[in-house]
Design a protein around this motif. Structure first.
Motif, PDB file in Angstrom:
ATOM      1  N   ARG A 194       0.918  -1.331  -0.021  1.00 50.42           N
ATOM      2  CA  ARG A 194      -0.089   0.073   0.114  1.00 50.42           C
ATOM      3  C   ARG A 194       0.913   1.476   0.580  1.00 50.42           C
ATOM      4  O   ARG A 194       0.088   2.140  -0.722  1.00 50.42           O
ATOM      5  CB  ARG A 194      -0.813  -0.166   1.752  1.00 50.42           C
ATOM      6  N   ALA A 195       2.445   1.662   0.429  1.00 53.93           N
ATOM      7  CA  ALA A 195       3.025   2.308   0.404  1.00 53.93           C
ATOM      8  C   ALA A 195       3.487   2.195  -0.412  1.00 53.93           C
ATOM      9  O   ALA A 195       3.979   3.707  -1.218  1.00 53.93           O
ATOM     10  CB  ALA A 195       3.873   2.503   1.576  1.00 53.93           C
ATOM     11  N   ARG A 232       1.196   6.868  -7.265  1.00 52.85           N
ATOM     12  CA  ARG A 232       0.234   7.469  -7.439  1.00 52.85           C
ATOM     13  C   ARG A 232       0.852   9.209  -7.323  1.00 52.85           C
ATOM     14  O   ARG A 232       0.834   9.856  -8.586  1.00 52.85           O
ATOM     15  CB  ARG A 232      -0.756   7.666  -6.436  1.00 52.85           C
ATOM     16  N   ALA A 233       1.853   9.157  -6.190  1.00 52.08           N
ATOM     17  CA  ALA A 233       2.731  11.009  -6.030  1.00 52.08           C
ATOM     18  C   ALA A 233       3.066  10.444  -7.558  1.00 52.08           C
ATOM     19  O   ALA A 233       3.964  11.585  -7.601  1.00 52.08           O
ATOM     20  CB  ALA A 233       2.876  10.508  -4.847  1.00 52.08           C
ATOM     21  N   PHE A 278       3.509  12.375 -23.867  1.00 57.31           N
ATOM     22  CA  PHE A 278       1.932  13.065 -23.609  1.00 57.31           C
ATOM     23  C   PHE A 278       1.182  12.409 -22.133  1.00 57.31           C
ATOM     24  O   PHE A 278       1.530  12.393 -21.336  1.00 57.31           O
ATOM     25  CB  PHE A 278       1.181  12.715 -24.416  1.00 57.31           C
ATOM     26  N   ASP A 279       1.959  11.162 -21.493  1.00 53.90           N
ATOM     27  CA  ASP A 279       1.572  10.989 -20.511  1.00 53.90           C
ATOM     28  C   ASP A 279       2.415   9.385 -20.833  1.00 53.90           C
ATOM     29  O   ASP A 279       3.615   8.959 -20.825  1.00 53.90           O
ATOM     30  CB  ASP A 279       0.331   9.354 -20.515  1.00 53.90           C
ATOM     31  N   VAL A 280       2.910   9.311 -18.726  1.00 54.10           N
ATOM     32  CA  VAL A 280       3.608   8.039 -18.131  1.00 54.10           C
ATOM     33  C   VAL A 280       2.718   7.162 -17.254  1.00 54.10           C
ATOM     34  O   VAL A 280       1.915   7.787 -16.900  1.00 54.10           O
ATOM     35  CB  VAL A 280       5.156   8.831 -16.944  1.00 54.10           C
ATOM     36  N   HIS A 281       3.413   6.196 -17.631  1.00 54.29           N
ATOM     37  CA  HIS A 281       2.975   5.134 -17.070  1.00 54.29           C
ATOM     38  C   HIS A 281       3.913   4.126 -15.912  1.00 54.29           C
ATOM     39  O   HIS A 281       5.438   4.286 -16.950  1.00 54.29           O
ATOM     40  CB  HIS A 281       2.038   3.558 -17.572  1.00 54.29           C
ATOM     41  N   SER A 282       4.121   2.982 -15.592  1.00 54.40           N
ATOM     42  CA  SER A 282       4.698   2.412 -14.857  1.00 54.40           C
ATOM     43  C   SER A 282       5.168   1.131 -15.561  1.00 54.40           C
ATOM     44  O   SER A 282       4.118   0.300 -16.408  1.00 54.40           O
ATOM     45  CB  SER A 282       4.510   1.547 -13.110  1.00 54.40           C
ATOM     46  N   LYS A 283       6.735   0.500 -15.982  1.00 56.62           N
ATOM     47  CA  LYS A 283       6.676  -0.571 -16.662  1.00 56.62           C
ATOM     48  C   LYS A 283       6.297  -2.182 -15.745  1.00 56.62           C
ATOM     49  O   LYS A 283       6.761  -2.915 -15.959  1.00 56.62           O
ATOM     50  CB  LYS A 283       7.530  -0.231 -16.667  1.00 56.62           C
ATOM     51  N   SER A 284       5.866  -1.887 -14.209  1.00 56.06           N
ATOM     52  CA  SER A 284       5.582  -2.927 -13.700  1.00 56.06           C
ATOM     53  C   SER A 284       4.574  -3.834 -14.108  1.00 56.06           C
ATOM     54  O   SER A 284       3.615  -2.745 -14.568  1.00 56.06           O
ATOM     55  CB  SER A 284       5.442  -2.773 -12.303  1.00 56.06           C
ATOM     56  N   GLY A 310       2.611  -5.644 -12.319  1.00 53.42           N
ATOM     57  CA  GLY A 310       2.940  -6.057 -10.914  1.00 53.42           C
ATOM     58  C   GLY A 310       0.898  -5.579 -11.425  1.00 53.42           C
ATOM     59  O   GLY A 310       1.024  -4.761 -12.306  1.00 53.42           O
ATOM     60  N   THR A 311      -0.366  -6.822 -10.497  1.00 48.71           N
ATOM     61  CA  THR A 311      -0.902  -6.278  -9.440  1.00 48.71           C
ATOM     62  C   THR A 311      -1.153  -5.244  -9.029  1.00 48.71           C
ATOM     63  O   THR A 311      -0.501  -5.476  -7.660  1.00 48.71           O
ATOM     64  CB  THR A 311      -2.261  -7.849  -9.792  1.00 48.71           C
ATOM     65  N   ALA A 312      -2.347  -4.252  -9.035  1.00 45.50           N
ATOM     66  CA  ALA A 312      -2.008  -3.314  -7.493  1.00 45.50           C
ATOM     67  C   ALA A 312      -3.348  -4.463  -6.562  1.00 45.50           C
ATOM     68  O   ALA A 312      -4.151  -4.961  -6.554  1.00 45.50           O
ATOM     69  CB  ALA A 312      -2.923  -2.173  -7.818  1.00 45.50           C
ATOM     70  N   LEU A 313      -3.827  -3.236  -5.114  1.00 45.55           N
ATOM     71  CA  LEU A 313      -4.202  -4.369  -4.285  1.00 45.55           C
ATOM     72  C   LEU A 313      -6.108  -4.707  -4.890  1.00 45.55           C
ATOM     73  O   LEU A 313      -6.702  -5.223  -4.299  1.00 45.55           O
ATOM     74  CB  LEU A 313      -4.560  -3.730  -2.685  1.00 45.55           C
ATOM     75  N   ASP A 314      -5.974  -3.117  -5.824  1.00 49.33           N
ATOM     76  CA  ASP A 314      -7.073  -3.178  -6.266  1.00 49.33           C
ATOM     77  C   ASP A 314      -7.525  -3.732  -6.968  1.00 49.33           C
ATOM     78  O   ASP A 314      -9.153  -3.793  -7.670  1.00 49.33           O
ATOM     79  CB  ASP A 314      -7.516  -1.408  -6.424  1.00 49.33           C
ATOM     80  N   GLY A 315      -6.701  -4.982  -8.053  1.00 45.69           N
ATOM     81  CA  GLY A 315      -6.905  -5.557  -8.750  1.00 45.69           C
ATOM     82  C   GLY A 315      -6.507  -5.088 -10.447  1.00 45.69           C
ATOM     83  O   GLY A 315      -6.138  -5.727 -11.435  1.00 45.69           O
ATOM     84  N   THR A 316      -6.176  -3.742 -10.483  1.00 44.18           N
ATOM     85  CA  THR A 316      -6.032  -3.246 -11.778  1.00 44.18           C
ATOM     86  C   THR A 316      -4.290  -2.960 -11.970  1.00 44.18           C
ATOM     87  O   THR A 316      -3.301  -3.569 -10.602  1.00 44.18           O
ATOM     88  CB  THR A 316      -6.037  -1.614 -11.795  1.00 44.18           C
ATOM     89  N   LYS A 317      -3.643  -2.992 -12.879  1.00 47.44           N
ATOM     90  CA  LYS A 317      -2.371  -3.705 -13.179  1.00 47.44           C
ATOM     91  C   LYS A 317      -1.717  -2.062 -13.609  1.00 47.44           C
ATOM     92  O   LYS A 317      -2.320  -1.180 -13.417  1.00 47.44           O
ATOM     93  CB  LYS A 317      -2.142  -3.297 -14.933  1.00 47.44           C
ATOM     94  N   TYR A 318      -0.748  -2.308 -12.786  1.00 46.04           N
ATOM     95  CA  TYR A 318       0.565  -0.457 -12.158  1.00 46.04           C
ATOM     96  C   TYR A 318       0.184  -0.469 -13.742  1.00 46.04           C
ATOM     97  O   TYR A 318       0.574   0.866 -13.878  1.00 46.04           O
ATOM     98  CB  TYR A 318       2.070  -1.067 -11.812  1.00 46.04           C
ATOM     99  N   SER A 319       1.009  -0.905 -14.960  1.00 48.30           N
ATOM    100  CA  SER A 319       1.144  -0.056 -15.959  1.00 48.30           C
ATOM    101  C   SER A 319      -0.001   0.404 -17.011  1.00 48.30           C
ATOM    102  O   SER A 319      -0.052   1.561 -17.476  1.00 48.30           O
ATOM    103  CB  SER A 319       1.336  -1.669 -17.302  1.00 48.30           C
ATOM    104  N   GLU A 320      -1.614   0.652 -16.136  1.00 48.44           N
ATOM    105  CA  GLU A 320      -2.052   1.038 -16.086  1.00 48.44           C
ATOM    106  C   GLU A 320      -2.846   2.538 -15.397  1.00 48.44           C
ATOM    107  O   GLU A 320      -4.075   2.989 -16.349  1.00 48.44           O
ATOM    108  CB  GLU A 320      -3.489   0.523 -16.119  1.00 48.44           C
ATOM    109  N   TRP A 321      -2.318   2.555 -14.119  1.00 46.07           N
ATOM    110  CA  TRP A 321      -2.452   3.256 -13.799  1.00 46.07           C
ATOM    111  C   TRP A 321      -2.272   4.677 -14.359  1.00 46.07           C
ATOM    112  O   TRP A 321      -0.930   4.975 -15.370  1.00 46.07           O
ATOM    113  CB  TRP A 321      -1.589   3.923 -12.497  1.00 46.07           C
TER     114      TRP A 321
END
Length: 149
Positions: A37-38, A44-45, A130-136, A138-149
């Motif tokens: 979670r941390a 996100r920050a 135009f935009d940035v995303h994580s290359k990870s 992995g799956t977040a606690l809410d079930g989404t992929k970090y690369s889609e954030w």
């Protein structure tokens, strides 16, 4: 003469150690969840910070503070230009102090998307940022992929 002995029997000791072991096993998943979670908050920050810098760059370019390439749509050419800055009326204007670290990959390498790229593209066209995303992956606690954030 009556003798009173105080102490702990082996059975009592085994029971206490067993209870402590059960509590410790229950605490491990909670600790892992809190660490994840941390890291998610940190991700996100970092994304918020970089996307804000991209927006400030674009706003300044559209106000005519500096010139950009025609095919860039006034977006920065790369993340390092946000850190290095641009010359505005003989002053260097920087939009980021540093490129944030991705807590999921422990790297400053990010998945970039240009204005000309498809929304679901995983490769960067290189025209602008135009935009940035994580290359990870992995799956977040809410079930989404970090690369889609």
């Amino acid at each position: 003469m009556e003798s009173t002995q105080s102490g702990v029997t082996l059975v009592e000791l085994v029971v206490v150690v067993s209870i402590i072991a059960i509590l410790a096993t229950a605490a491990v998943p909670v600790t892992r969840w809190q660490v994840k979670r941390a890291k998610e908050r940190e991700l996100r920050a970092a994304l918020w910070e970089m996307r804000g810098a991209i927006d400030r760059y674009k706003d300044a370019a559209e106000r005519g503070a500096f010139q950009t390439k025609v095919d860039s749509f006034n977006y920065p050419p790369d993340l390092s230009s946000l850190v290095d800055g641009v010359d505005v009326q003989e002053k260097k204007v920087r939009f980021l102090r540093r490129i944030p670290r991705d807590p999921m990959t422990n790297s400053t390498e990010w998945q970039l998307r240009a204005m000309q790229d498809d929304a679901d593209s995983t490769s960067w066209g290189g025209q602008n940022v135009f935009d940035v995303h994580s290359k990870s992956q992995g799956t977040a606690l809410d079930g989404t992929k970090y690369s889609e954030w």
